[in-house]
Scaffold this motif. Structure first.
Motif, PDB file in Angstrom:
ATOM      1  N   LYS B 285       0.876  -0.985   0.020  1.00 32.99           N
ATOM      2  CA  LYS B 285      -0.187   0.333  -0.174  1.00 32.99           C
ATOM      3  C   LYS B 285       1.162   1.550  -0.075  1.00 32.99           C
ATOM      4  O   LYS B 285       0.559   2.201  -0.652  1.00 32.99           O
TER       5      LYS B 285
ATOM      6  N   HIS C 287       2.106  -2.962  -9.211  1.00 36.10           N
ATOM      7  CA  HIS C 287       0.974  -2.219  -8.492  1.00 36.10           C
ATOM      8  C   HIS C 287       0.858  -0.277  -8.537  1.00 36.10           C
ATOM      9  O   HIS C 287       2.674   0.026  -8.849  1.00 36.10           O
TER      10      HIS C 287
ATOM     11  N   SER D 273      -5.606  -1.488  -3.029  1.00 36.46           N
ATOM     12  CA  SER D 273      -4.405  -1.706  -2.710  1.00 36.46           C
ATOM     13  C   SER D 273      -4.549  -2.842  -1.379  1.00 36.46           C
ATOM     14  O   SER D 273      -3.841  -4.155  -1.183  1.00 36.46           O
TER      15      SER D 273
END
Lengths: 475, 475, 475, 475
Positions: B285, C287, D273
């Motif tokens: 994240k 990501h 995420s």
């Protein structure tokens, strides 16, 4: 330069020879013969790099060739388990010093970059939107503070690495009374990992987790820095630009004549990703396996440290070759009302207007300005006065005149003025930025000296071991 | 007990009030009114738990209700950014102390477990095969050493958490000269995070990475311990057995009358997996987002610390309810030739037989024994002598008689004798195991006292802040 | 054998030449010259392996050398972006076929292993405790069913790979009317990825995620199989044993004469971990990056497929060299009351005793048996009758005589009898095991043929392309 | 709406009742009583939501209360293992349909967004730099193509989920000849998972890996889209702007009057995420555990599907509330020379200039333009001619006059002209964009209908089961 596992196997053999004689486990004459063969082994390995091995099982036949079956007495009270456990730490120790050295180099490059234009303003963001402007020195200083903390973490990790498992054998020591502290000193370790099962098992797991975590943390800081550069690099005219150098820094497109790709920038991000991937892979591999398994004893933490050194080298190159266009950054700063908070603060400080009232007035200024695509510097004072009067009436404030002169009003909307007025410890004002950069520079010097100190201590241990070995050989 | 974000928002408001008056930014009478309203706010929040909030934006209307628009002066020189950054650390600080407290409880349970039968032997493994036998006290001691290291990591992490970002504002401080060190002292922080951008941005990223890494490292140690228990638990009659207590510790099958499932054992492993998942999720994240983004500022590190506290609570329960069947473990020890290394060592120590020769002889003994399914204790001395004579001839050793009596030979193959003969620092011999367990116990006492010290320091700061606030209110 | 990026760059150049002439974008004579130079290029690359490159930018100078500036006309309507996007898929296509081929080999080894002793019983587990016994053929059949599903996933992934992005240019095609379907056919693709931006960007991201996921899923199945073998391998005498072959399969210890380490077993687990690490790393790297970035276009999915092929090769070697000691497994089966469920079932089926009553009676039998360390086969019938009578009275059952003869009672406690009595579809009874193994074998044949079909289709396209190119050259 | 585990436990009990009677394992009168009690159970659960449970062990006492000990006959030939395995799939099936429904909603929002201004140009990027301009319809179409592929992956996953493990018992079926295919039909499953060990063990592992992978893949596509929006959102005046709606879409700062934070944008990224974190956590948790363990049988795949549905809901809201400022995007397009490739292409197509020569000439134009901060539209034709003449001389081209008129030259540098001239399949030209959007719309309709079809099939099975159960009760 990184010494390999073969080098350290050789050092461990020498240390064993010295300790076994010192502790009376083998006779001095036998020790002298072993010592000679160990010197011959070292020389043979230097001559023949392709034969170099850190695996005692592969090295033993050559040792026996050189010194006879007596050579296997070296293995008394030890096992490949503690040899491997110790070798991992010895190589990790070097690799960590390399990582820290390159981290320090990257910090030096950032310090140099900050000094390109220490006072020039650039936007900073919260929630993805420009929140304020700060001087380059302050902005870069924030990253330097982050990297200083990473250096501290690496030093703490070093202290955990630099402990000797040697002599723990296959987890249960042995009947031979070898002085494990002496073995440790011979290899430059600070101390001994006592519990012999912990020494060859769980301690490696904890160490691997710690090393990869330290490395991942640094990679995250770098990925944030790269994301910062990348996000405004998408503009046709960015304020950070990688100097064009085809191949190493940039790459031209084969089909699009206008494209100069910032190769190094993308590479740094991908290297940071790789590092995080390595750390996560270590966790995955080490999880749910019982003690005794090889999974958490691999060389992956070492590889992570070396990859980290590589990442920091590239960060340093990136920062050394990054241009900063102060005018482009300033134009973006001046197109946003990010000093509007200052307007509310001045109203509170100068005229006692409650913050929420001042903040609401400032919001109305911003909304009007944005609606009419006015830059803050161009906002008409008359309109500001009219808005204030209306707001004051609503809030039942007396008097309803805007308590700022036209000059004060426009100062309040100026990011430069806001920065100059900052009064907090650690703020963006020149005196604080200068003080902090000086402190960051001093910390870097200290950390650089620390690396040198460790290298010297290892070198001193190596020399001491060689002297003791030669003493055995000499008549 | 964990104090929530509402508690700490209230404390930060009080600290702001004290500092703003002390630093002359608001007048004492205004300060007195604000102080009164803050006390009323605190009381209101205690009365109405569903209204509790750590978000200043949600709390401000109630504050204005209680003390008028002047209450918004509290927000001078600060922003939700530094409030959030500080609140994260304040809650993390409590959560870390909770995690360390439960880790210490787990260590206490392990110490108690080791004392169930400190001298009883059980197998340890390398590469998944029994490598040796060690006493329970030594085996458990290895895990205790690992957890002691985890405690050290948590303490280091605490030092990094316990620094104040308050007063950094939205990253650029402000024109109000608030004493950030005073704010820090009011909240029991050890110091101030200086650079105001670092304080609300990158420092949180580094901290999150550090916290989740500390937590993951502990989870890995636990997962190894569970894997150890699990791997022999698959036997019909294991040596570690969870006591049956339907629901909390074990669970009976609905269809298989013979099954008592060790629920807690599997739960501990799954909790450890969850923790590692949380750490990895934090990395995922926080990666590839620019400074200013909320992604790396969430409460996930706090949740990880609390989950860690939960994991350690369960480890403690598991160890408190684990039976150890010494006879079952000993039967497994005695069915394997894991003391064969001792045979080679005795030949070297007593008769000067080179290790490789002794090792080869021992291998032949093992191969013969396994082929004929003989336990080490039942190995015929005559056959041993015959094998030795053959081996000695091959190696050209003189004399060719096995230089061990029948008693010595069988002692050499006994794991108990091997353990008793161990001479290395940190080995499995009784004297070392006792010494190390004592040291582990002392370290646990020290770490337990440390937690209490931190709690006291925070409590003292809270009391000091309340006194200063009351001083403002008093005429 | 895997064809490299240089091979496929060459094929794409040929396809471009054929299409550009066919579509009238370059004249036939120019096309003929280009075609000749392309043949020369191919030959040069074969002669000089170190010069091989898949990067058009590096190849272009050599092409110009061979055919003059006209060679750059090949690049009309394309860019390195679609070349790279296409090359990734071409190499992935080969790599996936290699992965599937090795997966099929591993399945063949498992089928062979099942036939070592198809009917022999071994324990299976739930919650880590023996739950039942099943024949080896059933147990291995479960893993074969899992791997069959993995093969299906790989085939689906292949269909997604085998689509052509060529001609998409840098995401916006170009003014040159190249027939993208013709380009696709020349390279053996099934179809075209239409949207030109999707073709060079998002489609690669989705593909990378799909490939690494397929690979991870297979690795998880393997890790479960290895954990099964490992968990009983910790016994001194396990029922699965890796044959000793120093170096490739096993490794002897240098210090512990009794240790034969199952190297291959641990290696397979570590390879599976590495694979999962690769998949997770791909997710981390891909990501939070915008379209256009190189991060999700790397060769990592290809590497994952090749590592998967390597893993399956090792699984095959492991199964080919695993011994199964039926007597050891049976001894463990017979020491546990895992057929006790059958007792309750027989009581319901033969005497209409409600399941919960029968289950409770069986539990009492198990508890008594375990308390007195009685094996099921040795449980005294008289005691069973007494327990039943007591249970029947409590449950107010009539009559209170155990409605099973002594023979029936002992049959009920026998795992072999339980297996023989199984009546469900897909159960462990011989007829079902045989039927399912036959179906698994047929599926493997089908999947093996499928791989060959794909290889043939690619080969046919290559030959067609060469013919078309030669047609251009011929007068 | 998601039906819970209690609902499905009830359905499985009904199915068992129908099958046990049909297969002659329990008598019809007993079956009738059981059927009545099951209806009572269902009613009781609806009345008392807090008592709802999916765990048969907890439900059994209530069932016995309602129907006596005979109720436990329902458990004949099954176990909690197959009940749990089946319940997981039943809930996953609903959750997947929910996920696909929300994915389809997000696709509809993207289609609507594309139609805001289908022809308006915006920049696309390679390597982080503007590479070309494409119409909004083409850009959004690329993401739609990606999401269409995700829908396909979800449908394939559904087929794998929709198979019944019921009747596999605890992995070995039982002596009761229950028709597993009938059980499957009663619950709306497409088929049966045959091998009974695979059914309750490895098949769940493969399924969990497949589900989480499908979900992660979609999250990656979303994270790319968000990164695209975010990267230009950092501009003071971005071309994508979230409409201001305090709380749900945006959030104003408490201290910075100018800040409107795009809350939903950052939330979508963080949700993506979280999803990837969930997928990775599943891999970590399921790795290195033997068959039989609960670790890979948890409800995490279901949670991932529901979180995915939530993510797609938010994507839909984001796209429904995103403004597109065509003028801002066009200004950025027109400030970059991203059509320069067209210049080279026109030279090749119109005047036969080799691509490398034309490309080099275009590069010189770009370099001159950037040096003098000239926009492409303002580039002086005379200078272009001079540069061409010089380049032609160097390349020995004849004639040396630029073979483009002034109008053609400026057309060549226009992104709009470049887009209009595109001739490739799937390119940005209006006709292709329209064709592809129509196809995307058709695919969405098809996928929407597919979801409805599955829901109907499940509903039909439920009704059939209820009819069969009532038939048992009726005299």
């Amino acid at each position: 330069m990184l010494r390999d596992e073969c080098h350290w196997l050789s050092e461990m053999n020498k240390a064993a020879c010295v300790a076994l004689v010192t502790n009376g486990i083998i006779d001095r004459p036998v020790g002298a013969n072993i010592a000679k063969a160990l010197c011959a082994f070292e020389a043979a390995m230097l001559r023949n790099p392709s034969a170099r091995t850190g695996d005692y099982k592969l090295a033993e036949p050559l040792l026996i060739n050189l010194g006879g079956l007596d050579m296997t007495r070296l293995h008394a009270g030890r096992s490949r388990m503690d040899l491997v456990a110790t070798n991992r730490r010895l190589v990790q120790r070097d690799a960590l010093l390399a990582a820290l050295r390159q981290l320090n180099t990257a910090r030096a490059s950032l310090l140099k970059f900050a000094d390109l234009d220490r006072r020039a303003l650039l936007p900073v963001y919260t929630q993805g939107r420009q929140s304020a402007a700060v001087p380059l020195g302050h902005y870069v200083g924030a990253y330097l503070a982050a990297l200083e903390q990473e250096a501290t973490a690496l030093r703490d990790t070093y202290a955990q690495i630099n402990q000797s498992p040697l002599g723990a054998g296959a987890g249960a020591t042995s009947r031979f009374p070898i002085d494990r502290a002496l073995l440790a000193r011979c290899l430059g370790f600070e101390g001994v990992v006592e519990n012999s099962l912990f020494a060859i098992e769980m301690s490696l797991l904890g160490l691997g987790a710690r090393i990869t975590a330290s490395v991942n943390s640094g990679a995250l800081i770098v990925s944030t820095l790269v994301a910062d550069i990348e996000i405004q690099y998408a503009r046709t005219i960015p304020w950070f630009t990688v100097r064009e150098r085809e191949g190493s820094l940039t790459s031209r497109s084969t089909s699009m004549p206008h494209k100069v790709n910032p190769t190094i920038l993308n590479r740094v991000r991908m290297l940071a990703s790789d590092l995080i991937g390595m750390g996560v892979s270590y966790l995955i591999k080490s999880h749910n396996v019982q003690h005794g398994m090889p999974d958490f004893k691999t060389t992956e933490p070492t590889k992570a440290l070396l990859a980290y050194a590589g990442l920091m080298t590239d960060v340093s190159i990136l920062m050394d070759n990054l241009d900063f266009a102060a005018d482009v950054a300033l134009a973006e700063v001046n197109s946003e009302y990010s000093a509007a908070a200052e307007l509310a603060d001045m109203l509170q400080q100068k005229a006692g207007v409650a913050l929420r009232t001042g903040h609401h007035f400032a919001s109305l200024i911003v909304d009007h300005g944005k609606l009419h695509r006015l830059k803050p510097a161009d906002f008409p004072y008359d309109i500001a006065k009219a808005i204030y009067a209306e707001e004051a009436r609503t809030a039942a404030l007396e008097p309803t005149d805007l308590p700022l002169t036209e000059r004060e009003f426009h100062q309040a909307l100026s990011s430069q003025h806001m920065v100059d007025s900052a009064a907090g410890l650690g703020g963006p004002q020149a005196v604080e930025v200068d003080r902090m950069l000086m402190a960051l520079r001093a910390a870097l010097s200290r950390d650089t000296a620390w690396v040198t100190d460790q290298e010297r201590a290892i070198h001193a241990a190596t020399q001491m071991l060689d002297r003791n070995l030669l003493d055995l050989i000499r008549p």
